[in-house]
Design a protein around this motif. Structure first.
Motif, PDB file in Angstrom:
ATOM      1  N   UNK A 199       0.862  -1.185   0.000  1.00  0.00           N
ATOM      2  CA  UNK A 199       0.000   0.000   0.000  1.00  0.00           C
ATOM      3  C   UNK A 199       0.897   1.234   0.000  1.00  0.00           C
ATOM      4  N   UNK A 200       0.630   2.158  -0.928  1.00  0.00           N
ATOM      5  CA  UNK A 200       1.483   3.334  -1.102  1.00  0.00           C
ATOM      6  C   UNK A 200       0.635   4.588  -0.971  1.00  0.00           C
ATOM      7  N   UNK A 201       1.008   5.440  -0.017  1.00  0.00           N
ATOM      8  CA  UNK A 201       0.303   6.715   0.174  1.00  0.00           C
ATOM      9  C   UNK A 201       1.218   7.636   0.967  1.00  0.00           C
ATOM     10  N   UNK A 202       1.155   8.917   0.646  1.00  0.00           N
ATOM     11  CA  UNK A 202       2.013   9.873   1.345  1.00  0.00           C
ATOM     12  C   UNK A 202       1.417  10.336   2.664  1.00  0.00           C
ATOM     13  N   UNK A 203       0.195   9.936   2.967  1.00  0.00           N
ATOM     14  CA  UNK A 203      -0.466  10.324   4.212  1.00  0.00           C
ATOM     15  C   UNK A 203      -0.317   9.207   5.247  1.00  0.00           C
ATOM     16  N   UNK A 204       0.520   9.412   6.260  1.00  0.00           N
ATOM     17  CA  UNK A 204       0.736   8.362   7.277  1.00  0.00           C
ATOM     18  C   UNK A 204      -0.554   7.951   7.980  1.00  0.00           C
ATOM     19  N   UNK A 205      -1.457   8.899   8.202  1.00  0.00           N
ATOM     20  CA  UNK A 205      -2.720   8.563   8.874  1.00  0.00           C
ATOM     21  C   UNK A 205      -3.580   7.626   8.027  1.00  0.00           C
ATOM     22  N   UNK A 206      -3.547   7.829   6.710  1.00  0.00           N
ATOM     23  CA  UNK A 206      -4.309   6.954   5.821  1.00  0.00           C
ATOM     24  C   UNK A 206      -3.720   5.543   5.854  1.00  0.00           C
ATOM     25  N   UNK A 210      -4.979  -0.775  10.242  1.00  0.00           N
ATOM     26  CA  UNK A 210      -5.982  -1.220  11.226  1.00  0.00           C
ATOM     27  C   UNK A 210      -7.112  -1.980  10.541  1.00  0.00           C
ATOM     28  N   UNK A 211      -7.610  -1.443   9.437  1.00  0.00           N
ATOM     29  CA  UNK A 211      -8.759  -2.056   8.763  1.00  0.00           C
ATOM     30  C   UNK A 211      -8.417  -3.397   8.118  1.00  0.00           C
ATOM     31  N   UNK A 212      -7.160  -3.610   7.790  1.00  0.00           N
ATOM     32  CA  UNK A 212      -6.774  -4.839   7.094  1.00  0.00           C
ATOM     33  C   UNK A 212      -6.241  -5.925   8.020  1.00  0.00           C
ATOM     34  N   UNK A 213      -6.371  -5.721   9.326  1.00  0.00           N
ATOM     35  CA  UNK A 213      -5.876  -6.726  10.270  1.00  0.00           C
ATOM     36  C   UNK A 213      -6.460  -8.108   9.983  1.00  0.00           C
ATOM     37  N   UNK A 214      -7.675  -8.164   9.570  1.00  0.00           N
ATOM     38  CA  UNK A 214      -8.332  -9.446   9.286  1.00  0.00           C
ATOM     39  C   UNK A 214      -7.778 -10.156   8.064  1.00  0.00           C
ATOM     40  N   UNK A 265       5.547   5.181   2.003  1.00  0.00           N
ATOM     41  CA  UNK A 265       5.103   6.568   2.036  1.00  0.00           C
ATOM     42  C   UNK A 265       5.267   7.322   0.722  1.00  0.00           C
ATOM     43  N   UNK A 266       5.691   6.662  -0.326  1.00  0.00           N
ATOM     44  CA  UNK A 266       5.855   7.327  -1.610  1.00  0.00           C
ATOM     45  C   UNK A 266       6.295   6.358  -2.690  1.00  0.00           C
ATOM     46  N   UNK A 267       6.324   6.852  -3.926  1.00  0.00           N
ATOM     47  CA  UNK A 267       6.642   6.009  -5.081  1.00  0.00           C
ATOM     48  C   UNK A 267       8.074   5.474  -5.020  1.00  0.00           C
ATOM     49  N   UNK A 268       9.035   6.334  -4.663  1.00  0.00           N
ATOM     50  CA  UNK A 268      10.427   5.882  -4.605  1.00  0.00           C
ATOM     51  C   UNK A 268      10.610   4.784  -3.561  1.00  0.00           C
ATOM     52  N   UNK A 269       9.999   4.974  -2.418  1.00  0.00           N
ATOM     53  CA  UNK A 269      10.068   3.978  -1.346  1.00  0.00           C
ATOM     54  C   UNK A 269       9.435   2.658  -1.816  1.00  0.00           C
ATOM     55  N   UNK A 270       8.328   2.762  -2.532  1.00  0.00           N
ATOM     56  CA  UNK A 270       7.654   1.565  -3.053  1.00  0.00           C
ATOM     57  C   UNK A 270       8.535   0.838  -4.067  1.00  0.00           C
ATOM     58  N   UNK A 271       9.175   1.582  -4.951  1.00  0.00           N
ATOM     59  CA  UNK A 271      10.042   0.970  -5.957  1.00  0.00           C
ATOM     60  C   UNK A 271      11.225   0.253  -5.314  1.00  0.00           C
TER      61      UNK A 271
END
Length: 193
Positions: free
Chosen positions: A24-31, A37-41, A52-58
């Motif tokens: 999961x890639x998003x620059x918003x830490x809260x998101x 939390x929602x994907x614990x199941x 937290x970003x595209x470079x980190x994901x790559x």
């Protein structure tokens, strides 16, 4: 970058299990924290990675075998479309399905994402049931595509083996015909060989 699979939640990916890895890639830490939390199941089925970003994901995709990516489209520096373009440009990552999340309901963004090779698009705020259903679908399609690629590779190998066997057989037949010609005529038979 957080890897739920590398922490106490569950062990690193074990290839003998059927567990898939989803990034999961998003620059918003809260998101990302909300997704976590929602994907614990889903942790019994998926190894969860967060960037937290595209470079980190790559960078993470270079180190880990990722089966699907869910990425926000609007991020600073590099967008989700930049990530998608980079993934599709590499033979090692072009087959990873990417689901794009966007807060914009613009048709142009959706069309652009699909044109770039996105597997699916979802609007933010994302409904967790929709997200998990879309990720499951993308993982299932990727699994079928991977099986097809494996079967094609096996068939290609068999074709190469059969072609080589036919070539050896052809050479053997030519050799035997030449030998038969030599046997009947000692003077000119050697010319046939």
């Amino acid at each position: 970058m957080t890897n739920e699979g590398a922490h106490e939640d569950h062990p690193q990916r074990d290839e003998s299990t059927n567990r898939k890895s989803v990034l999961f890639v998003d620059d918003e830490p809260n998101f990302l924290a909300g997704l976590r939390r929602m994907l614990r199941g889903q942790r019994d089925q998926w190894n969860l990675y967060f960037a937290g970003g595209a470079d980190e994901a790559l960078e993470l995709v270079k180190r880990e075998k990722i089966d699907a990516i869910v990425s926000d489209v609007n991020m600073p520096r590099k967008t989700g479309f930049d990530l998608l373009t980079a993934l599709k440009a590499s033979a090692d990552t072009r087959d990873i399905p990417v689901i794009i999340l966007t807060g914009n309901a613009e048709n142009d963004l959706k069309r652009r994402g699909l044109d770039l090779g996105a597997a699916d698009l979802l609007n933010k705020p994302v409904n967790m049931e929709d997200l998990t259903a879309r990720v499951r679908s993308a993982l299932r399609i990727k699994e079928y595509e991977d099986l097809l690629r494996e079967q094609n590779a096996i068939l290609e190998q068999k074709v190469q083996e059969r072609t080589a066997a036919l070539e050896r057989s052809r050479q053997d037949i030519i050799w035997r015909l030449a030998k038969a010609g030599e046997f009947r005529d000692q003077d000119t038979g050697a010319h046939v060989l």
